[in-house]
Design an enzyme around this catalytic site. Structure first.
Site, mmCIF file in Angstrom:
data_model
loop_
_atom_site.group_PDB
_atom_site.id
_atom_site.type_symbol
_atom_site.label_atom_id
_atom_site.label_comp_id
_atom_site.label_asym_id
_atom_site.label_seq_id
_atom_site.Cartn_x
_atom_site.Cartn_y
_atom_site.Cartn_z
ATOM 1 N N LYS A 42 35.325 33.115 36.074
ATOM 2 C CA LYS A 42 34.441 32.169 35.988
ATOM 3 C C LYS A 42 33.491 32.259 37.097
ATOM 4 C CE LYS A 42 37.209 28.294 38.185
ATOM 5 N NZ LYS A 42 37.489 26.977 37.658
ATOM 6 N N TRP A 52 43.371 35.724 48.335
ATOM 7 C CA TRP A 52 43.729 35.053 49.506
ATOM 8 C C TRP A 52 44.971 35.083 50.250
ATOM 9 C CZ3 TRP A 52 40.553 30.261 51.236
ATOM 10 C CH2 TRP A 52 38.930 30.442 50.663
ATOM 11 N N GLU A 121 60.230 35.304 56.000
ATOM 12 C CA GLU A 121 59.350 34.099 55.624
ATOM 13 C C GLU A 121 60.356 32.988 55.656
ATOM 14 O OE1 GLU A 121 56.463 34.530 52.707
ATOM 15 O OE2 GLU A 121 55.300 36.056 53.836
ATOM 16 N N HIS A 242 51.074 23.510 52.008
ATOM 17 C CA HIS A 242 51.398 24.495 53.235
ATOM 18 C C HIS A 242 51.243 23.701 54.468
ATOM 19 C CE1 HIS A 242 51.503 27.972 55.612
ATOM 20 N NE2 HIS A 242 51.856 28.624 54.329
ATOM 21 N N ARG A 288 58.987 24.793 53.477
ATOM 22 C CA ARG A 288 57.553 24.398 53.594
ATOM 23 C C ARG A 288 57.721 22.895 53.452
ATOM 24 N NH1 ARG A 288 54.036 28.688 50.443
ATOM 25 N NH2 ARG A 288 54.306 30.197 52.001
ATOM 26 N N HIS A 349 48.668 23.697 48.546
ATOM 27 C CA HIS A 349 48.642 25.311 48.428
ATOM 28 C C HIS A 349 49.149 25.822 47.153
ATOM 29 C CE1 HIS A 349 49.281 28.997 50.316
ATOM 30 N NE2 HIS A 349 50.472 28.921 49.971
ATOM 31 N N ARG A 384 58.743 25.876 45.592
ATOM 32 C CA ARG A 384 58.551 27.392 45.482
ATOM 33 C C ARG A 384 58.987 28.043 46.665
ATOM 34 N NH1 ARG A 384 53.751 31.271 46.666
ATOM 35 N NH2 ARG A 384 53.256 29.549 48.146
ATOM 36 N N SER A 389 55.787 33.828 44.161
ATOM 37 C CA SER A 389 54.748 33.552 43.127
ATOM 38 C C SER A 389 53.854 34.829 42.896
ATOM 39 C CB SER A 389 53.556 32.583 43.692
ATOM 40 O OG SER A 389 53.192 32.593 44.959
ATOM 41 N N LEU A 390 53.427 35.711 43.670
ATOM 42 C CA LEU A 390 52.929 36.951 43.415
ATOM 43 C C LEU A 390 53.780 37.747 42.342
ATOM 44 C CD1 LEU A 390 51.229 37.958 46.697
ATOM 45 C CD2 LEU A 390 50.054 37.195 44.564
HETATM 46 C C1 FAD Z 1 45.696 31.325 51.127
HETATM 47 C C2 FAD Z 1 47.054 31.651 50.094
HETATM 48 C C3 FAD Z 1 47.997 32.325 50.488
HETATM 49 C C4 FAD Z 1 48.965 32.848 49.614
HETATM 50 N N1 FAD Z 1 49.715 33.647 49.985
HETATM 51 C C5 FAD Z 1 50.944 34.059 49.134
HETATM 52 C C6 FAD Z 1 51.880 35.061 49.518
HETATM 53 O O1 FAD Z 1 51.898 35.587 50.583
HETATM 54 N N2 FAD Z 1 52.647 35.467 48.438
HETATM 55 C C7 FAD Z 1 53.002 34.741 47.430
HETATM 56 O O2 FAD Z 1 53.683 35.222 46.547
HETATM 57 N N3 FAD Z 1 51.782 33.838 47.062
HETATM 58 C C8 FAD Z 1 50.682 33.648 47.832
HETATM 59 N N4 FAD Z 1 49.932 32.481 47.389
HETATM 60 C C9 FAD Z 1 50.064 32.064 46.108
HETATM 61 C C10 FAD Z 1 49.641 33.244 45.126
HETATM 62 O O3 FAD Z 1 48.291 33.931 45.665
HETATM 63 C C11 FAD Z 1 48.949 32.644 43.933
HETATM 64 O O4 FAD Z 1 49.887 31.777 43.368
HETATM 65 C C12 FAD Z 1 48.920 33.867 42.758
HETATM 66 O O5 FAD Z 1 47.832 34.701 43.465
HETATM 67 C C13 FAD Z 1 48.200 33.372 41.556
HETATM 68 O O6 FAD Z 1 47.713 34.367 40.862
HETATM 69 P P1 FAD Z 1 47.069 34.015 39.171
HETATM 70 O O7 FAD Z 1 46.957 35.397 38.717
HETATM 71 O O8 FAD Z 1 48.102 33.286 38.658
HETATM 72 O O9 FAD Z 1 45.626 33.073 39.704
HETATM 73 P P2 FAD Z 1 44.476 33.599 40.549
HETATM 74 O O10 FAD Z 1 44.633 34.634 41.411
HETATM 75 O O11 FAD Z 1 44.195 32.216 41.198
HETATM 76 O O12 FAD Z 1 43.469 33.725 39.388
HETATM 77 C C14 FAD Z 1 43.071 32.717 38.650
HETATM 78 C C15 FAD Z 1 41.683 33.382 37.987
HETATM 79 O O13 FAD Z 1 41.392 32.546 36.891
HETATM 80 C C16 FAD Z 1 39.767 32.247 36.872
HETATM 81 N N5 FAD Z 1 39.661 30.903 36.075
HETATM 82 C C17 FAD Z 1 40.129 29.765 36.313
HETATM 83 N N6 FAD Z 1 39.758 29.002 35.663
HETATM 84 C C18 FAD Z 1 38.908 29.743 34.513
HETATM 85 C C19 FAD Z 1 37.999 29.368 33.486
HETATM 86 N N7 FAD Z 1 38.209 28.097 32.915
HETATM 87 N N8 FAD Z 1 37.774 30.142 32.745
HETATM 88 C C20 FAD Z 1 37.485 31.627 33.255
HETATM 89 N N9 FAD Z 1 38.286 31.962 34.488
HETATM 90 C C21 FAD Z 1 38.926 30.921 34.989
HETATM 91 C C22 FAD Z 1 39.508 32.270 38.303
HETATM 92 O O14 FAD Z 1 38.072 32.420 38.386
HETATM 93 C C23 FAD Z 1 40.623 33.470 38.728
HETATM 94 O O15 FAD Z 1 39.948 34.569 38.413
HETATM 95 C C24 FAD Z 1 48.830 32.385 48.271
HETATM 96 C C25 FAD Z 1 47.899 31.452 47.854
HETATM 97 C C26 FAD Z 1 46.970 31.030 48.900
HETATM 98 C C27 FAD Z 1 45.811 30.247 48.323
#
Ligand code: FAD
Length: 535
Positions: A42, A52, A121, A242, A288, A349, A384, A389-390
């Protein structure tokens, strides 16, 4: 058109992926081996929670570690609500998923001898987190985007926001999903995209709260769209806060990684006193939820704005080397983390609940899959474990990519185009901004780290009024991405409140003053629209 066949004004693809984070892109790469993939995102492709992530990916790689230990740590954090089978399959797939990241071209830190460097961690009993400096997510995002860009079977459209999912129920069939209505944010046009499988990889819900570590895209769109279609959602009350987000007037949403406490960082009050020993034997390394609640309590007790994360007793060269980006970011704001304690507050978080899926990512609606943070797989339970989560995103995107290979195409002979109706251009954008602000503030105050029946009921009354207003606004005006997000954010807030209302106990991340104890039986809070899909 977009390398995909166009039937009148309807676009067709095999797999429609909503989201460009770790889950969506890894799915796209694997599914592109047997079909055409259209990835929508989006905002910019890098606007994801993935980008991030700092700490890294948990996997059993050390000689002194074992699958049993990682399973045990995950179950302990999950406080009775994890699905043990799911935990086992994720943990056992961990080493293979780290290898896949390397194969895709992700760089990971290594020790002098060449072995992968494994970080420690909070709540992990062993060193097991692979990382790239303190910007692991950015490195994963970079490598995945590069791989996707080179794949002939994948098309990516940025600035395209999915508005609602398409259901066969509207055409007299079962409620199978066959694609989505999508707003092209640049042109304002709503496109109809049909697919054999529609994959929600839309990430988290952090923006429901005023303080969050998440980027702006985390508005829970996938959960909201799936719920409106009739899919079951589960355990949405389990929002992870967090404990340590930087408290600074010029820094938004900047997270100070769990790994900082893992490597010896200590939490202190402004007076310099430590306090975590009053809350848990693991002190600053407790899980956490315990640390976030302790900080929340100390802040409320003293009226202070924040507490402090102290790294000054550690070797400055080690701190700068291990956390180069955090050190640099803080220094730019006038904080030398090797010399000064860092001001921190807790912030929303991670969403442990989500769209309910089985072990292949399939939701309760045919043709609809959910992977990554928007999904509820049973891995995290009531809390969690850091860096799981990654890993979950990798494990379930692989499983889903395999599962969609042979699914049948559902599609009506004629697809109704998006109805713009009598909607006019909004002349009152301030309404959207104010409603957005209001939801996020009362969710923080009433359904935040420490809850009570009274607080949850206050939130319940307010969200119903706001949802009415937003519904009316949605009908009257042409949709914009802000309005689409606000509508979803309010629905997700409603679902978090409903889930919290049902849980008459304190467990994991859900802590309520009225029921401080855990019930003997661990139950999930599943919610589903009973009167069929709603547009
Ligand atoms: C600051 C931070 C640090 C973190 N550190 C860690 C870590 O060290 N280790 C770990 O395991 N996890 C960590 N996490 C959690 C982890 O990063 C996330 O849970 C994981 O990256 C989520 O991946 P995802 O692919 O599910 O979603 P995301 O990476 O959030 O991607 C979501 C995507 O969906 C798109 N989207 C959303 N709604 C729509 C829509 N309606 N139409 C089209 N596109 C849409 C967004 O634009 C984005 O591209 C951290 C999170 C944060 C915020």
């Amino acid at each position: 058109m977009y390398g995909h066949s166009a039937l009148s004004d309807v676009l067709e693809t095999d797999y429609l992926v909503l989201g460009s984070g770790i889950a969506g892109l890894n799915f796209a790469l694997l599914a592109a081996e047997h079909g055409r993939v259209l990835v929508l995102t989006k905002k910019r492709p890098v606007d994801t929670n993935t980008n991030w992530a700092q700490g890294g990916v948990a996997a059993v790689l050390a000689d002194d570690d074992s699958f049993e230990r990682h399973v045990e740590d995950t179950l302990k954090a999950g406080d009775g609500l994890c699905d043990k089978g799911v935990v086992e399959l994720c943990v056992q797939d961990g080493p293979a998923q780290v290898q896949r990241l390397l194969d895709i071209g992700v760089r990971l830190d290594r020790k002098d001898g060449g072995q992968l460097d494994l970080g420690m961690e909070g709540a992990h009993s062993r060193h097991r987190v692979v990382h790239w400096e303190d910007v692991t997510g950015r490195e994963i995002q970079r490598a995945l985007l590069a791989a996707v860009a080179n794949h002939p079977n994948i098309t990516m459209l940025d600035e395209h926001i999915a508005v609602d999912l398409l259901s066969m129920a509207k055409y007299g069939g079962d409620p199978a999903c066959f694609g989505a209505y999508v707003l092209d944010c640049r042109s304002g046009e709503v496109k109809t995209i049909c697919a054999r499988a529609t994959v929600l990889a839309t990430g988290g819900t952090g923006k429901v709260y005023v303080y969050t570590s998440n980027p702006d895209v985390a508005t829970g769109d996938g959960v909201a769209m799936a719920y409106r279609l009739g899919a079951a959602v589960c355990d949405l009350e389990f929002v992870q806060f967090h404990p340590t987000v930087l408290y600074h007037p010029h820094a938004r949403n900047f997270l100070l990684s769990e790994a900082m406490r893992g490597e010896g960082g200590v939490l202190r009050l402004a007076t310099g006193e430590t306090f975590m020993e009053n809350y848990h034997p693991m002190k600053s390394l407790a899980s956490r939820d315990i640390v976030a609640r302790a900080i929340d309590n100390e802040i409320k007790k003293s009226g202070a704005d924040c507490v402090f994360l102290d790294m000054t007793h550690l070797d400055p060269a080690f701190v700068r080397n291990r956390f180069p980006n955090i050190a640099e970011h803080c220094l730019a704001l006038g904080i030398d983390i090797t010399k000064q304690p860092i001001p921190v507050v807790p912030a929303a978080h991670y969403m442990c609940g989500g769209v309910k899926t089985d072990v292949t990512g399939a939701t309760t609606i045919a043709g609809l899959y959910a992977i990554g943070e928007c999904a509820f797989t049973g891995l995290h339970g009531a809390n969690r474990l850091a860096s799981n989560s990654l890993l979950e995103g990798m494990v379930f995107s692989r499983r889903a990519a395999e599962a969609v290979r042979d699914i049948p195409r559902h599609r009506p002979s004629q697809v109704a185009p998006w109805s713009y109706g009598t909607a006019t251009d909004s002349n009152d954008a301030i309404v959207v901004a104010l409603n957005w602000e209001e939801v996020r503030r009362f969710m923080w105050s009433y359904v935040g780290i420490v809850r009570s029946d009274k607080r949850i009921e206050r939130a319940h009354r307010r969200i119903e009024i706001l949802r009415d207003e937003i519904r009316q606004y949605y009908l009257d005006f042409k949709i914009t991405s802000d309005l689409v997000e606000l509508r979803n954010l309010a629905l997700v807030a409603h679902l978090i409140i409903e889930s919290a209302r049902r849980r008459k106990e304190s467990r994991g991340l859900h802590f309520t003053l009225d029921y401080p104890d855990k019930l003997p039986e661990a139950l999930h809070s599943e919610i589903q629209l009973t009167n069929g899909p709603r547009g």
